[in-house]
Design an enzyme around this catalytic site. Sequence first.
Site, PDB file in Angstrom:
ATOM      1  N   CYS A 145       0.833  -1.208   0.000  1.00 43.51           N
ATOM      2  CA  CYS A 145       0.000   0.000   0.000  1.00 43.51           C
ATOM      3  C   CYS A 145       0.863   1.251   0.000  1.00 43.51           C
ATOM      4  CB  CYS A 145      -0.929  -0.002   1.212  1.00 43.51           C
ATOM      5  SG  CYS A 145      -1.992   1.457   1.319  1.00 43.51           S
ATOM      6  N   CYS A 148      -0.446   4.061   2.247  1.00 38.27           N
ATOM      7  CA  CYS A 148      -0.198   3.836   3.668  1.00 38.27           C
ATOM      8  C   CYS A 148       1.261   4.096   4.039  1.00 38.27           C
ATOM      9  CB  CYS A 148      -0.540   2.394   4.046  1.00 38.27           C
ATOM     10  SG  CYS A 148      -2.147   1.809   3.477  1.00 38.27           S
ATOM     11  N   ASP A 149       2.188   3.645   3.203  1.00 40.00           N
ATOM     12  CA  ASP A 149       3.584   3.567   3.630  1.00 40.00           C
ATOM     13  C   ASP A 149       4.562   4.434   2.851  1.00 40.00           C
ATOM     14  OD1 ASP A 149       2.779   1.639   5.469  1.00 40.00           O
ATOM     15  OD2 ASP A 149       3.095  -0.013   4.059  1.00 40.00           O
TER      16      ASP A 149
END
Length: 319
Positions: A145, A148-149
């Site tokens: 992701c 997300c990261d």
Amino acid sequence: MSEKVKVVIIGSGPAGLTAAIYTARADLNPIVIEGEPSSTTDQPGGQLMLTSDIENYPGFVDGIMGPELMSNFRSQAQRFGAKFDTTKASRVDFSEQPFRVWTNNQTGDDPAYIADSVIISTGARSLLLNIDRETELIGHGLSTCATCDGFFFRDQDIAVVGGGDSALEEAGFLTKFAKSVTVIHRRNELRASKIMQDRAFANPKLSFIWDSTVTELHGEKSLEGVTVTNRVTGDNTELPVTGLFVAIGHSPNTDLFKGQIDMDEVGYIITNSGTTTNVPGVFACGDVQDHIYRQAITAAGSGCMAAIDVEKWLKQSES
């Protein structure tokens, strides 16, 4: 002997646990079939149990660990009276009301639960490469992701595996943070739409490795590099990247519901008017019906929607 309940929630990620909080506060006494700790696809807490730092969930200024966030969700649901069954749903029957749900730790042929309503929140799993050390390095350089990261890879050399729209979208997003992004694709041309390809080829931070797959991951505690194997020549190349994003697709955890409920061609549950399915009294929320956003916050939001939809449906059914 079967237990008669108003609501059974199948799945315990952000969507399922939010639904549990809301239905419990509405005095519906939900049962959450949360999965098994030994399972890779049905573990309690869902995919966030494999996520380390979460910095984009509102309310946590300094971030929070995925397992801690899910533990908080679960404790909050328990506080309001939700009950948890730490097992897997093994069979469902939505052909008539009330619905019947079996679990894999029960004895006898009777269903474990007879439910007036069911909320499906079994999520989806990211497809991985099926090579050694993937599980160990998830959250330590290996990710599925970018949203997300990506922030954690500022000024680093990283790579993305995949050739579709999602892979190029993630690669483009990652160039905002990374020093360089290498797209590794198993074919000699991309599957992505032309507009996505044009944007990618015009991005000076993006480069491409064709006809190749990642065959090894290197690094003890975190990713330090990968081995890339050319599928035509068989040659191996060592790529010194500290981040690898796998963007080869997702698979919804819906095998249990095939033949019971409407799904799209990929297997995502089709919902209309919020979280309602084609079966009155059965609702779906989170990544099991969302193939676009796939974020913890959107899953939690749809879990809230499912709980409200269930509460309204139960009231209408009783009247």
